[in-house]
Design an enzyme around this catalytic site. Structure first.
Site, PDB file in Angstrom:
ATOM      1  N   GLY A 498       1.901  -1.594  -1.432  1.00 25.33           N
ATOM      2  CA  GLY A 498       1.336  -2.604  -0.542  1.00 25.33           C
ATOM      3  C   GLY A 498      -0.062  -2.275  -0.067  1.00 25.33           C
ATOM      4  N   GLN A 499      -0.475  -1.029  -0.247  1.00 25.53           N
ATOM      5  CA  GLN A 499      -1.783  -0.636   0.289  1.00 25.53           C
ATOM      6  C   GLN A 499      -2.936  -1.204  -0.522  1.00 25.53           C
ATOM      7  OE1 GLN A 499       0.113   1.081  -1.739  1.00 25.53           O
ATOM      8  NE2 GLN A 499      -0.528   3.156  -2.078  1.00 25.53           N
ATOM      9  N   GLY A 500      -2.637  -1.718  -1.719  1.00 20.67           N
ATOM     10  CA  GLY A 500      -3.689  -2.368  -2.505  1.00 20.67           C
ATOM     11  C   GLY A 500      -4.392  -1.453  -3.482  1.00 20.67           C
ATOM     12  N   SER A 540      -3.377   9.173   2.139  1.00 17.10           N
ATOM     13  CA  SER A 540      -4.615   8.417   1.927  1.00 17.10           C
ATOM     14  C   SER A 540      -5.488   9.083   0.870  1.00 17.10           C
ATOM     15  CB  SER A 540      -5.423   8.286   3.235  1.00 17.10           C
ATOM     16  OG  SER A 540      -4.615   7.836   4.280  1.00 17.10           O
ATOM     17  N   ALA A 743     -16.706   7.058  -1.538  1.00 17.60           N
ATOM     18  CA  ALA A 743     -15.620   6.576  -0.677  1.00 17.60           C
ATOM     19  C   ALA A 743     -14.697   7.687  -0.185  1.00 17.60           C
ATOM     20  CB  ALA A 743     -14.790   5.535  -1.428  1.00 17.60           C
ATOM     21  N   VAL A 746      -8.625   5.668   3.778  1.00 21.21           N
ATOM     22  CA  VAL A 746      -8.522   5.060   5.113  1.00 21.21           C
ATOM     23  C   VAL A 746      -7.156   4.388   5.312  1.00 21.21           C
ATOM     24  CG1 VAL A 746      -9.519   2.805   4.530  1.00 21.21           C
ATOM     25  CG2 VAL A 746      -9.869   3.757   6.827  1.00 21.21           C
ATOM     26  N   GLY A 747      -6.218   4.656   4.408  1.00 21.97           N
ATOM     27  CA  GLY A 747      -4.918   3.983   4.491  1.00 21.97           C
ATOM     28  C   GLY A 747      -4.163   4.266   5.777  1.00 21.97           C
ATOM     29  N   GLU A 748      -4.152   5.520   6.185  1.00 19.72           N
ATOM     30  CA  GLU A 748      -3.350   5.903   7.356  1.00 19.72           C
ATOM     31  C   GLU A 748      -4.128   5.821   8.656  1.00 19.72           C
ATOM     32  OE1 GLU A 748      -0.897   9.661   5.896  1.00 19.72           O
ATOM     33  OE2 GLU A 748      -3.003   9.733   5.354  1.00 19.72           O
TER      34      GLU A 748
END
Lengths: 803, 178
Positions: A498-500, A540, A743, A746-748
């Site tokens: 789901g995080q893409g 992440s 980059a 930044v997920g969490e």
């Protein structure tokens, strides 16, 4: 969403593409493990321990076994297998003694649900209830051992430190400088305690696994709602004594994870049942109640922070003691505790510091990774402490933080020197403080004036930092192959739950190869037989490490393409450039070939072929990390730091205690936006999940440590009614030298420090320091009613007059 | 006694052994006649009998909205409705939203506003929203929140969903003349 659109300097990286998996998900076509059924599949039911701690005196399975349709009945006597990622402490089935209310005492596989259900009711178990270990203080006294075999438990040696004859699964430490001197030199030394309860990940798809164990070989086929196919494979091989190639792991679409589906969960139990049932596939699925009380949680934690500071506001020393209530097992929990020793003073320059972090066994539901693990918890302590210090010093909390934030040349807790390439904590703080319109703390006079209206507003902010918490040699890999039509198939062993990630990785490949993102074929579904190795989908790390692997594979692909094209075009590869799906000569661009013409090998007009199908690969391993020194905690734990800050404005109803979140400004130094839409999604999702921890969520146990709120009715998570008035995302782009296009992950991060910022805003509004979460309406109202300025406990038992 | 502890909440349908009942209804425009166990929930009927797996169960007690479908124009949580209650009903599930191979405006907006992440709750959100917009083509934010407050999502933080619903309502009014 903020009206201003993000502008990228790249053609594909930085563009807000729709996620690749969206179409299947809005049409009901996406298949989750929950949806799956295999031919001959059996259904399983578990009998869970009715006590936090009990001796299993006897189990009579004869009646259950005699029931027609029952294919397998298992209890602890049938298997001694222990599983676990970092600490092999988890029995698949309880034997001798149960350790929490969710321990599996027996499991049954049957032709259908009805039979499995009936068979469970035919089990005759006699228990002798035992005194449980309730909390960390009781556990530290070690009068009762949750694991009496703690001295023999297999674990990741040199990284985790189980203490002999104790309930301490791991005691991690770090220290530097001279703390005694630091406190002596300080003008002010402040000591505080902060705590927060266990909370649930609450993924919408509960844990579910289907396993088919070949009765004629060691082969095990697994379909699971899991984050980490290769970790499952490795743990299964290790625990069952079979080879990794015997274990096949398939990950269909996963209905949310948040760390709760990292590591290994129901797969070993389903394996044992399938083996016992002659190799028929067995499905084990947690009910929502079991998701709360059997599957792991985020650990409850208590932090004790002692800080020395000069009257000008310079930190001289910090002593932090973190005690984690990991519950019955700590197979992943020890890694949560470990993060505290290198990240547990926040993004500040502190020359004299010590941290002790103990991951502790009790007889509660056990713990595991949860989004930004270890960090939301330690930052709740540190960022509240910073606010309280600024109150004592009567310095503006923004100025106070700015004075102490890490900047290039400073050292982190573990001794790593920060450079400009690490990003800027102060850029983040300045951005959010500006966005929220911070002009300093409310005066007592202003507060009193507002109080009369029944509603008081407050603003607060907090810093955050996190680097992936992972072994020093963590790695990932991708395979890339060109299809006959010039499109590219990209395979990675990490999971998009789901995080893409698959969309963002496809953008990086599309950018490198200069083809439309639609020409990148990448699937969210993973099969360990085909997809290449990835350590674990956590931390992440996927865009950072996976992105780098994609770049390597893309560049190898281009190199190979140009070699073939050079032959065909009768030139040297270095004369060739690529753009828009074509390779062409830099000086005579009419000499060109489309990718399609070389995808499967170039064919000359007479039919002769050269080259062959284009295939490439890329690997990425964490660079230069080390295990931390066992005593000093010095070393290199961080592949990539991401710094950030939240600023929050709230309005508190002083009558009901309800906190209305008016605005959240969140800034992260992510180096480079890969997909603005996906980053915004992570920020909104993380902030609201953080608000859940801040305002609503928390496990409640009875005196036998049974979970009293194992449902959405009693264990509220945020709904659309709880969203803030506004979330303003701010992307800071100081590039990471070794990040893909600069980059960072930044997920969490959006979840970390949301509770701290809310707690600080509550102080601004009410002038009351809360030291415990959640800041529920009853907690706030009772806090106000208590008349105290510091609230250390929000249980009804702590009300004035109760003690 | 201890043994019944974890049997209270069941995720799959368990046959009651009672005499089956003949059920006639319309699902996504298709006439259906089936014999069903009178104890079977509508959710299990849709999934197990009709093989419409788009509708999900995430709690089994009507708390999360993942199993939301439209029955006679109203959004209902199919996990706490018996299949037999749908006798004669008109039902729409997520599989019935797209027409002639073309996604509906609502589905398009969920995609373009990124109103989904893991996707497990998405069918429920789509159906709750569909019923809302069918009954009220121009809802206020408060009305959207009131209706969608019954659907849980752990991934998106709801804001992108809110944006998608607003945009879909606007486009439907403009493009479909609602």
């Amino acid at each position: 969403m903020d009206e201003k659109k993000y502008q990228s300097k790249y053609k594909r990286v930085g563009q807000a593409y729709d996620r690749k998996d969206a179409r299947e998900k809005v049409t009901g076509q996406a298949v989750f493990t929950y949806d799956m059924e295999l031919p001959g599949m059996l259904h399983a039911r578990c009998l869970l321990s009715p006590y936090a701690r009990a001796r299993i005196v006897s189990i009579d399975t004869s009646k259950a076994k005699a029931l027609p349709g029952v294919r397998a009945v298992l209890c602890g006597e049938d298997s001694d297998i222990l599983v676990g990622l970092y600490m092999q402490d988890k029995r698949v089935l309880a034997k001798g003694e149960t350790r929490y209310h969710g321990d599996v005492v027996a499991a049954i596989a049957a032709d259908d649900e009805e039979t499995a259900e009936r068979a469970i009711s035919l089990l005759d178990v006699v228990y002798e209830p035992l005194q449980p270990v309730h909390d960390v203080d009781e556990a530290l006294r070690a009068e009762i051992l949750v694991h009496d075999d703690i001295n023999e438990l297999k674990h990741y040696v040199g990284v985790f430190f189980p203490q002999k004859d104790s309930n301490i699964a791991s005691w991690n430490k770090s220290k530097k400088g001279d703390l005694d001197m630091a406190f002596e030199e300080a003008d002010l030394v402040v000591e505080n305690e902060f705590s927060l309860p266990a909370v649930a990940h609450a993924p919408m798809e509960t844990h579910v696994a289907i396993v088919q164990a070949d009765p004629y070989s060691n082969k095990v086929r697994i379909w699971s709602s899991a984050q980490s196919p290769f970790a499952i494979r490795q743990i299964m091989a290790d625990s069952f004594g079979i080879s990794e190639s015997d274990v096949e792991v398939h990950i269909p679409y996963v209905g949310g994870g948040f760390g709760g589906k990292a590591g290994i969960h129901l797969e070993p139990l389903a394996t044992l049942l399938s083996r016992a049932a002659g190799g028929l596939p067995v499905k084990v699925r947690a009910t929502r109640e079991q998701e709360f009380n059997q599957l792991p949680t985020r650990a409850g934690m208590r932090g004790r922070i002692k800080t020395g500071v000069t009257k000008e506001g310079k930190l001289t020393g910090v002593r932090a003691v973190y005690d984690w209530d990991s519950g019955a097992y700590a197979d992943y929990g020890v890694n949560v505790g470990k993060t505290a020793v290198y990240s547990g003073i926040g993004p500040y320059k502190v020359d004299n510091a010590s941290i002790d972090s103990k991951t502790i066994y009790t007889n509660k539901v056990f713990s595991t990774a949860y989004r930004g693990f270890g960090h939301l918890e330690t930052h709740w302590s540190i960022e509240r402490q910073m606010d309280i210090l600024s109150q004592h010093l009567q310095i503006d909390p923004y100025e106070f933080r700015m004075m102490n934030l890490l900047k290039p040349g400073d050292q982190t807790m573990s001794g790593e020197v920060i450079t400009e390439s690490n990003g800027s904590p102060s850029d983040c703080l300045t951005a959010v403080v500006k966005e929220i319109g911070w002009t300093g703390r409310k005066t007592e006079e202003e507060r009193q004036r507002e109080w009369k209206t029944g509603k008081v507003r407050g603003k607060g902010f907090a810093m955050l930092q996190k680097a992936p918490a992972m072994p020093a040699n963590t790695s990932t890999s991708v395979i890339m192959q060109m299809n006959g039509d010039g499109h590219v198939k990209l395979m990675i062993g990490a999971v998009d739950f789901g995080q893409g990630a698959i969309t963002a990785l496809a953008q990086i490949a599309a950018q490198e190869l200069d083809i439309p993102i639609e020409h990148i074929e990448i699937s969210a579904e993973i099969d360990t037989r085909a997809n290449p190795y990835d350590w674990n989908t956590v931390a992440s790390k996927l865009i950072f490490m996976g992105g780098n692997a994609v770049i390597k594979a893309s560049r190898e692909m281009l190199r190979k393409m140009k070699e073939i094209a050079a032959q065909a075009l009768r030139t040297d590869p270095e004369n060739l450039l690529h753009a828009n799906g074509e390779v062409y000569h830099r000086h005579s661009p009419e000499r060109r070939l489309t990718y399609k013409q070389i995808a499967l090998g170039y064919m000359y007009p007479n039919g002769t072929g050269i080259g062959g199908p284009l295939i490439s690969s890329g690997s990425s391993i964490a660079d230069g990390l080390t295990n931390l020194h066992p005593e000093t905690g010095q070393g290199y734990p961080a592949a990539v730091w991401t710094f950030g800050a939240h600023a929050i404005e709230i309005e508190v109803d002083v009558e009901t205690g309800y906190v209305d979140v008016l605005k959240v400004a969140s800034a992260f130094d992510i180096g480079q936006v890969i997909n603005e839409k996906l980053v915004y999604g992570q920020i909104c999702g993380g902030v609201v999940q953080g608000l859940g921890s801040a305002l609503l969520e928390g496990y409640k146990f009875n005196s036998d440590e049974q979970l009293m709120n194992p449902s959405f009715t009693d264990n509220k998570i945020p709904t659309m009614k709880d969203i803030p008035g506004k979330i303003v995302p701010i992307y800071i782009e100081n590039p990471q030298h070794n990040g893909p296009y600069g980059a960072r992950g930044v997920g969490e991060h959006p979840m970390i420090s949301v509770p701290s910022a809310v707690g600080n805003a509550v102080y601004d509004a009410l002038g009351i320091n809360f030291h415990v979460l959640p800041l529920s309406p009853e907690a706030i109202a009772l806090g106000i009613a208590s008349g105290k300025k510091s609230i250390l406990c929000t249980d009804v038992d702590c009300l004035p007059g109760r003690h | 006694m201890d043994n019944v502890k974890d049997c209270s909440m069941v995720t799959e349908h368990i046959e009651s052994g009672k005499r089956k009942v003949t059920l006639s209804l319309t699902v996504n425009g298709r006439q259906i006649v089936r014999d069903v166990d009178p104890n079977m929930t509508l959710l299990h009927f849709l999934r197990d009998n009709l093989k419409l797996f788009g509708t999900k169960e995430a709690c089994g007690e009507g708390e999360c909205g993942a199993c939301t479908i439209i029955m006679n124009g109203q959004a209902v949580t199919s996990c706490i409705i018996l299949a037999v209650e749908a006798e004669g009903a008109e039902i729409t599930t997520v599989e019935g939203l797209a027409e002639d191979g073309k996604l509906s405006i609502l589905q398009e907006e969920f995609i373009s506003q990124d109103a989904l992440q893991c996707g497990f709750c998405t069918p429920g959100f789509l159906m709750s929203t569909r019923a809302l917009l069918d009954n009220n083509p121009n809802p206020t934010d408060a009305e959207i929140v009131e209706v969608l407050g019954g659907n849980l999502c752990r991934c998106t933080g709801y804001i992108p969903i809110m944006l998608a619903v607003r945009r879909a309502a606007e486009r439907e009014r403009k493009e479909l003349g609602r």
